[in-house]
Design a protein around this motif. Structure first.
Motif, PDB file in Angstrom:
ATOM      1  N   ASN A 116       0.925  -1.598   0.214  1.00  0.00           N
ATOM      2  CA  ASN A 116      -0.001  -0.041  -0.143  1.00  0.00           C
ATOM      3  C   ASN A 116       0.629   1.342   0.330  1.00  0.00           C
ATOM      4  OD1 ASN A 116       1.024  -0.031   2.656  1.00  0.00           O
ATOM      5  ND2 ASN A 116      -1.026  -0.052   3.709  1.00  0.00           N
ATOM      6  N   SER A 117       1.997   0.833   0.078  1.00  0.00           N
ATOM      7  CA  SER A 117       3.405   2.276  -0.064  1.00  0.00           C
ATOM      8  C   SER A 117       4.334   2.516  -0.630  1.00  0.00           C
ATOM      9  CB  SER A 117       3.471   2.559   0.648  1.00  0.00           C
ATOM     10  OG  SER A 117       4.604   1.825   1.693  1.00  0.00           O
ATOM     11  N   LEU A 118       5.144   3.048  -1.556  1.00  0.00           N
ATOM     12  CA  LEU A 118       5.844   3.332  -2.615  1.00  0.00           C
ATOM     13  C   LEU A 118       7.156   3.121  -2.015  1.00  0.00           C
ATOM     14  CD1 LEU A 118       5.382   5.193  -5.452  1.00  0.00           C
ATOM     15  CD2 LEU A 118       4.388   3.131  -5.061  1.00  0.00           C
ATOM     16  N   SER A 119       7.823   1.929  -1.877  1.00  0.00           N
ATOM     17  CA  SER A 119       9.791   2.040  -1.061  1.00  0.00           C
ATOM     18  C   SER A 119      10.236   3.550  -0.928  1.00  0.00           C
ATOM     19  CB  SER A 119      10.070   1.117  -1.045  1.00  0.00           C
ATOM     20  OG  SER A 119      10.553   1.166  -2.772  1.00  0.00           O
ATOM     21  N   GLY A 120      11.113   4.001  -0.146  1.00  0.00           N
ATOM     22  CA  GLY A 120      11.587   5.170   0.135  1.00  0.00           C
ATOM     23  C   GLY A 120      12.917   4.625  -0.988  1.00  0.00           C
ATOM     24  N   GLU A 121      13.426   3.441  -1.267  1.00  0.00           N
ATOM     25  CA  GLU A 121      14.917   3.614  -2.140  1.00  0.00           C
ATOM     26  C   GLU A 121      13.981   4.778  -3.353  1.00  0.00           C
ATOM     27  OE1 GLU A 121      13.084   1.674  -0.247  1.00  0.00           O
ATOM     28  OE2 GLU A 121      14.875   0.760   1.121  1.00  0.00           O
TER      29      GLU A 121
ATOM     30  N   ARG B 131      14.675   6.949  -5.945  1.00  0.00           N
ATOM     31  CA  ARG B 131      15.502   7.141  -6.771  1.00  0.00           C
ATOM     32  C   ARG B 131      14.518   8.646  -8.497  1.00  0.00           C
ATOM     33  NH1 ARG B 131      14.117   2.308 -11.696  1.00  0.00           N
ATOM     34  NH2 ARG B 131      15.221   3.162 -13.249  1.00  0.00           N
ATOM     35  N   LEU B 132      13.911   8.525  -7.964  1.00  0.00           N
ATOM     36  CA  LEU B 132      12.767   9.228  -8.957  1.00  0.00           C
ATOM     37  C   LEU B 132      13.153  10.844  -8.819  1.00  0.00           C
ATOM     38  CD1 LEU B 132       8.729   8.225  -8.258  1.00  0.00           C
ATOM     39  CD2 LEU B 132      10.917   8.196 -10.220  1.00  0.00           C
ATOM     40  N   TYR B 133      13.952  11.107  -6.817  1.00  0.00           N
ATOM     41  CA  TYR B 133      14.179  12.514  -6.653  1.00  0.00           C
ATOM     42  C   TYR B 133      15.650  12.928  -7.306  1.00  0.00           C
ATOM     43  CZ  TYR B 133      16.534  14.965  -3.101  1.00  0.00           C
ATOM     44  OH  TYR B 133      17.494  16.309  -2.738  1.00  0.00           O
ATOM     45  N   ASP B 134      16.324  11.840  -7.333  1.00  0.00           N
ATOM     46  CA  ASP B 134      17.682  11.686  -7.196  1.00  0.00           C
ATOM     47  C   ASP B 134      17.701  12.234  -8.550  1.00  0.00           C
ATOM     48  OD1 ASP B 134      20.420  11.943  -6.834  1.00  0.00           O
ATOM     49  OD2 ASP B 134      20.542   9.975  -6.958  1.00  0.00           O
ATOM     50  N   THR B 135      17.462  11.311  -9.808  1.00  0.00           N
ATOM     51  CA  THR B 135      17.968  10.650 -10.931  1.00  0.00           C
ATOM     52  C   THR B 135      16.962  11.396 -12.283  1.00  0.00           C
ATOM     53  OG1 THR B 135      18.365   8.284 -10.486  1.00  0.00           O
ATOM     54  CG2 THR B 135      17.782   9.416 -12.562  1.00  0.00           C
ATOM     55  N   PHE B 136      15.636  11.594 -11.691  1.00  0.00           N
ATOM     56  CA  PHE B 136      14.408  12.402 -12.541  1.00  0.00           C
ATOM     57  C   PHE B 136      13.972  13.822 -11.943  1.00  0.00           C
ATOM     58  CE2 PHE B 136      13.868   8.092 -13.326  1.00  0.00           C
ATOM     59  CZ  PHE B 136      14.591   8.454 -14.367  1.00  0.00           C
TER      60      PHE B 136
ATOM     61  N   LEU C 128       5.988  16.158  -4.886  1.00  0.00           N
ATOM     62  CA  LEU C 128       4.984  15.583  -7.007  1.00  0.00           C
ATOM     63  C   LEU C 128       4.770  14.225  -6.424  1.00  0.00           C
ATOM     64  CD1 LEU C 128       3.647  16.196  -9.014  1.00  0.00           C
ATOM     65  CD2 LEU C 128       6.665  15.902 -10.123  1.00  0.00           C
ATOM     66  N   THR C 129       5.877  12.794  -5.891  1.00  0.00           N
ATOM     67  CA  THR C 129       5.232  11.755  -6.101  1.00  0.00           C
ATOM     68  C   THR C 129       4.367  11.535  -4.916  1.00  0.00           C
ATOM     69  OG1 THR C 129       8.020  11.824  -6.427  1.00  0.00           O
ATOM     70  CG2 THR C 129       6.712  10.087  -5.761  1.00  0.00           C
ATOM     71  N   GLU C 130       4.450  12.358  -4.068  1.00  0.00           N
ATOM     72  CA  GLU C 130       3.412  11.890  -2.519  1.00  0.00           C
ATOM     73  C   GLU C 130       1.443  12.106  -3.331  1.00  0.00           C
ATOM     74  OE1 GLU C 130       4.104  12.808   1.601  1.00  0.00           O
ATOM     75  OE2 GLU C 130       4.873  14.715   0.675  1.00  0.00           O
ATOM     76  N   LEU C 131       1.589  13.256  -4.099  1.00  0.00           N
ATOM     77  CA  LEU C 131       0.293  13.847  -4.957  1.00  0.00           C
ATOM     78  C   LEU C 131      -0.121  12.488  -5.879  1.00  0.00           C
ATOM     79  CD1 LEU C 131      -0.898  15.541  -5.484  1.00  0.00           C
ATOM     80  CD2 LEU C 131       0.371  16.193  -6.967  1.00  0.00           C
ATOM     81  N   MET C 132       0.577  12.278  -6.882  1.00  0.00           N
ATOM     82  CA  MET C 132       0.820  11.026  -7.774  1.00  0.00           C
ATOM     83  C   MET C 132       0.820   9.913  -7.250  1.00  0.00           C
ATOM     84  SD  MET C 132       3.717  12.169 -10.703  1.00  0.00           S
ATOM     85  CE  MET C 132       4.734  10.949 -10.241  1.00  0.00           C
ATOM     86  N   ALA C 133       1.251   9.616  -5.737  1.00  0.00           N
ATOM     87  CA  ALA C 133       0.407   8.249  -5.365  1.00  0.00           C
ATOM     88  C   ALA C 133      -0.186   7.901  -4.940  1.00  0.00           C
ATOM     89  CB  ALA C 133       1.848   7.550  -4.243  1.00  0.00           C
ATOM     90  N   ARG C 134      -0.756   8.857  -3.822  1.00  0.00           N
ATOM     91  CA  ARG C 134      -2.181   8.985  -3.901  1.00  0.00           C
ATOM     92  C   ARG C 134      -3.416   8.508  -4.980  1.00  0.00           C
ATOM     93  NH1 ARG C 134      -0.071  13.325  -0.560  1.00  0.00           N
ATOM     94  NH2 ARG C 134      -0.587  15.346  -2.070  1.00  0.00           N
TER      95      ARG C 134
ATOM     96  N   PHE D 213      12.594   6.987   2.457  1.00  0.00           N
ATOM     97  CA  PHE D 213      13.119   7.857   1.518  1.00  0.00           C
ATOM     98  C   PHE D 213      14.222   8.699   2.669  1.00  0.00           C
ATOM     99  CE2 PHE D 213      12.951  12.773   0.655  1.00  0.00           C
ATOM    100  CZ  PHE D 213      13.598  12.442  -0.883  1.00  0.00           C
ATOM    101  N   GLN D 214      14.217   9.173   3.603  1.00  0.00           N
ATOM    102  CA  GLN D 214      14.952  10.383   4.267  1.00  0.00           C
ATOM    103  C   GLN D 214      16.245   9.095   4.600  1.00  0.00           C
ATOM    104  OE1 GLN D 214      12.813  11.288   7.675  1.00  0.00           O
ATOM    105  NE2 GLN D 214      11.837  12.991   6.377  1.00  0.00           N
ATOM    106  N   LEU D 215      16.326   8.141   4.590  1.00  0.00           N
ATOM    107  CA  LEU D 215      17.359   7.178   4.822  1.00  0.00           C
ATOM    108  C   LEU D 215      18.562   7.102   3.489  1.00  0.00           C
ATOM    109  CD1 LEU D 215      15.411   3.846   6.920  1.00  0.00           C
ATOM    110  CD2 LEU D 215      17.339   5.714   7.847  1.00  0.00           C
ATOM    111  N   ALA D 216      17.185   6.538   2.789  1.00  0.00           N
ATOM    112  CA  ALA D 216      18.060   6.498   1.300  1.00  0.00           C
ATOM    113  C   ALA D 216      18.879   7.756   0.897  1.00  0.00           C
ATOM    114  CB  ALA D 216      16.956   6.317   0.266  1.00  0.00           C
TER     115      ALA D 216
END
Length: 880
Positions: free
Chosen positions: A383-388, A392-397, A403-409, A420-423
């Motif tokens: 029910n959730s997207l992994s922090g890793e 990856r979306l944050y770091d590479t794209f 924004l990712t939270e918005l699309m996930a919702r 995400f913070q640990l990654a």
């Protein structure tokens, strides 16, 4: 009814009842830093409610541009799926400032809704605060509302408060039942969130003051503040199921259909059209009002909205920038009502296009990866997207976390924020251990740090140089473990100075905050030396020449702020500042230009405090304690539990505010002098308007002020010498010279007039006959267009009856003047067509009235042709 008709009928209704129309305030608040955007009609009247300002009216009405995308007023997540929530909307409102109260507000709202707009009375409901017996009684006695349609609700729904303390009061909302076709649930009712029952108008009765203790006390003057959404009312009056079906949105939707080739449909299939339509309205209005997409504050909100719209464009298979193409449609729709759209739409289009192009470079591939991540999560029944994956979306794209939270919702999924913070931290650790560069979100430069988690320690309040360790670098930016350098903040510019290592001095040209760390910006020529400094001991030395006058100016702003409030009133608040070593700029709230005497008094008050050599002390206190002591705080600033308070007075004791020994207290993290006498001198150099309701002072202190006065003194001395007025007042002598000059100019004008009169009589005597009408024409020598007109008047008088034409060169440019006597004007002869035809010979154009018309041009050689062709032009005019 169209939206224009609804808007106009609302304003006209209240105009007829004594209300002054007040134009919409800008979406970027100019006098309320507590807001990112104007989000209600009452924002611009807040100073009145707080008793800080008086207006020359007590009743007002308007249509206010509003944006609600942050804080408790945040409709962003509802946009697209909801038929009546928007980021941008118009709020129709009427206000009473200590004038009428509940009875009139209720009666007029009912009269407008049921009498003018003809809403069905049996479908309307009125809610009142559970303790507001008066409002309930008025609804039942003063209107013909259905008796059981007046409902009581608690504080959550029907009590309005500006803040934790201050003006507040009960409210009465008007709702409409749109019918079972909007919601068949038998439990659907008012205030249940059902789309069948929606709020149309809120009447707020501001009658109490909330004390810090939580108690309510009656206000001496009671106010009314109402708000009704134009979009909802237009939809209801038009019998539409959705606001998007009204004329406010349809033209934009059609343009999106044209661009995408995808027809709009109701329901979930039309979410993309609705989101884009809503967002372009929000973006265009905000940018035209001065906001810009950016990385923080309101700029970040706009960037997020724009990227959201861009992403929904991809859902319509639009992969090129297109949102900017919608701007002209909006301008055509609303430019007459809001002229700022017409004035700034080109700028808005360029800004939106640039943002679309920038984000579009990585968006498509990022969306593909996102969809793969979502599909994998659903297959795994997660029910959730992994922090890793999110990292990856944050770091590479370049996908911001939100924004990712918005699309996930939208896929009914959550995001593992902690993962995400640990990654993020793991990447920093890998970069540190492997000696590789790690890219950070806040900068395009690669950053390497010995200890990414270690904050730097600022010692610059007490020391201007210190031994320290270099913790890392990024491009030209150097990070130190301990630093005396002040980073730009609170209006104060960053320090300058040097970093000294092995007898090599690296110039520090600026200091800025970067992800919470002070980034010491090194001169470009020395940037190549930074990698070898990491981990080494250096000497950090702040330039006294730069810092000390900056401190003079910063303390001077506190003295200035207090002096302005003493002189102009307690409504004055700081609205921004620039504290630099060479001058200070101070913006403050005030409703009119101060008089010269007021400014002189302010300047003298500051200098009195300087001469008194008052103590300037810093105190670290709990925020609540500082507020109790009367410390001034900037609107919109977020303060920690513990704050730094700068006190100016004859003592460093924390005496109660109002004590004669205390002059000023402000929350401030900037650098200051120890005693006000260090400032030396304070001079106001200029006072201007900065924005609506905001004034700006530029001032000098210390040596800069002395140099300014010395320069002015030399000018006065030269002025005195030039006037030969030693021993007398040079100003008096100048006034006498100017009076003499004015008298001579009058004599000269009379002389020119008499000479011109004689010349015009001579010209009139040489007039030729054109079909029984006299025509006098000739070239004259004049020094201005006004002089040419005067000569024309003289020629008309000399003619008695006829047409006169004069040509002249003024500053090297050709000019014409045509005059017609009153008798011929009465017969229909007009100087305008004559001058229009003849001005073609000089490559220009002109016009005027029947008795006098003028023209200017670019071709001096054409003046002779004008004289030559004048008879034919006049003859043709007379024969038409």
């Amino acid at each position: 009814m169209t939206s224009r008709e609804v808007r106009d009928s609302f304003i006209e209704f209240f105009r007829q009842r004594g209300h002054t129309f007040v134009p919409s305030a800008p979406l970027v608040p100019q006098d309320d830093p507590t807001l990112l955007f104007t989000n209600a009609g009452m924002n611009q009247f807040k100073p009145i409610f707080l008793d800080l300002e008086k207006r020359d009216y007590t009743r007002a009405a308007n249509t206010q541009k509003c944006i609600r995308v942050s804080g408790k007023h945040n409709d962003l997540e509802e946009v697209g799926s909801s038929p009546y929530h928007h980021t941008f909307f118009e709020m129709l409102g009427n206000w009473s400032f200590g004038d009428y109260f509940k009875r009139e507000a209720i009666v007029w709202a009912w009269e407008l809704m049921t009498g003018i707009w003809r809403m069905p009375k049996d479908k309307l409901y009125a809610t009142v605060y559970e303790e507001d017996d008066e409002a309930e009684r008025l609804w039942l006695s003063e209107t013909d509302i259905v008796q059981d349609h007046v409902l009581r609700y608690g504080k959550k729904d029907n009590f309005w408060e500006m803040g934790e303390t201050g003006p507040c009061g009960p409210c009465s909302e008007i709702h409409i039942d749109r019918g079972a076709e909007f919601d068949e649930n038998p439990e659907a009712f008012v205030n249940t969130g059902s789309p069948r029952f929606i709020e149309l108008w809120n009447l707020v009765f501001i009658q109490f003051n909330r004390l810090p203790s939580g108690q309510l006390e009656p206000l001496p003057a009671k106010h009314v503040d109402t708000g009704a959404g134009l979009e909802r009312i237009t939809a209801v009056l038009g019998g539409k199921r959705s606001n998007y079906e009204t004329d406010l949105f349809i033209p934009l939707m059609k343009r999106i259909e044209d661009i995408s080739g995808k027809p709009y449909v109701t329901g979930d299939g039309g979410i993309a059209h609705r989101v884009i339509t809503d967002h372009v309205r929000c973006l265009t209005f905000a940018i035209c009002d001065g906001a810009m997409p950016g990385n923080e504050g309101r700029g970040y909100v706009l960037r997020r909205i724009l990227r959201r719209a861009t992403r929904f464009g991809r859902k319509l298979d639009v992969h090129e920038p297109f949102i900017y193409k919608l701007v002209p449609i909006l301008v055509n729709q609303m430019g007459e009502v809001f002229p700022e759209l017409k004035a700034h739409h080109h700028h808005a289009s360029l800004v939106i296009k640039a943002e679309e192009e920038h984000f579009g470079k990585t968006l498509d591939r990022g969306l593909e990866i996102f969809e793969q991540i979502v599909e994998a999560a659903k297959k795994a029944a997660q029910n959730s997207l992994s922090g890793e994956d999110v990292f990856r979306l944050y770091d590479t794209f370049g996908f911001p976390l939100d924004l990712t939270e918005l699309m996930a919702r939208e896929h009914r999924l959550q995001v593992d924020i902690e993962g995400f913070q640990l990654a993020m931290e793991a990447q920093r650790e890998r970069a540190r251990k492997a000696g590789r560069f790690a890219y950070q979100a806040d900068t395009d430069e690669p950053t390497i740090l010995l200890d990414p988690s270690a904050p730097d320690v600022f010692v610059g309040y007490e020391q201007l140089e210190t031994e320290t360790i270099v913790n890392g670098y990024a491009g030209r930016q150097l990070y130190l473990q301990t630093t005396p350098f002040y980073a730009e903040s609170g209006g104060q510019v960053g320090d300058r100075g040097h970093i000294v290592a092995d007898n090599v001095e690296l110039p520090v040209v600026d200091v800025q905050f970067d992800r919470g760390l002070r980034a010491h910006i090194i001169a470009e020529d020395n940037a190549g030396l930074l990698p070898e400094l990491v981990g080494r001991s250096v000497l950090a030395r702040v330039s006294k020449i730069h810092r000390l006058p900056t401190q003079y100016n910063h303390t001077a702003t506190h003295l200035l702020h207090r002096a302005l409030r003493e002189t102009l009133g307690e409504h004055v608040h700081q609205q921004g500042s620039l504290v630099a070593p060479d001058y200070v700029r101070f913006d403050y709230s005030h409703f009119q230009k101060p008089t010269p005497d007021e400014l002189a008094h302010v300047e003298e008050r500051v200098n009195e405090r300087i001469r008194e050599n008052l103590l300037v002390t810093a105190h670290m206190l709990p925020l609540k304690r500082a507020q109790e002591l009367g410390a001034m705080a900037l609107f919109g600033e977020k303060y920690a539990e513990k704050v730094r308070m700068i006190q100016i007075g004859t003592t460093d004791e924390l005496l109660p505010w109002g004590d004669k020994h205390i002059f000023s207290r402000e929350l401030c993290g900037g650098c200051h002098v120890k005693r006000t006498g260090d400032i030396g001198l304070f001079i106001i150099r200029a006072e201007t308007a900065a924005a609506a309701g905001i004034r700006r002072i530029e001032a000098l202190t210390g040596a800069a002020a002395l140099h300014y006065l010395s320069a002015r003194s030399r000018i006065v001395d030269a002025f005195t010498d030039e006037l030969a007025s030693h021993g007398s007042d040079p100003l008096d002598k100048l006034r006498k010279i100017l009076e003499e000059k004015k008298a001579l100019e009058k004599e000269l004008a009379k002389l020119k007039g008499s000479m011109g009169g004689a010349e015009m009589k001579s010209l009139a005597a040489q007039a030729m006959d054109i079909d029984g009408v006299k025509l006098a024409r000739g070239r004259v020598h004049v020094d201005s267009l006004d002089h040419l007109k005067e000569m024309g008047d003289a020629l008309r008088d000399a003619l008695g009856s006829g047409i006169g034409l004069l040509v002249a060169l003024i500053d090297g440019k050709p000019h014409l003047a045509c005059v017609v006597t009153p008798d011929l004007v009465a017969k229909g002869v007009d100087a305008g067509p004559i001058i229009k035809e003849l001005s073609k010979r000089i490559g220009g154009g002109g016009g005027g009235k029947a008795h006098l018309a003028t023209a200017g041009g670019r071709v001096p050689e054409g003046l002779d042709k004008v004289i030559e062709d004048a008879p034919r032009a006049v003859r043709e005019l007379l024969r038409t």
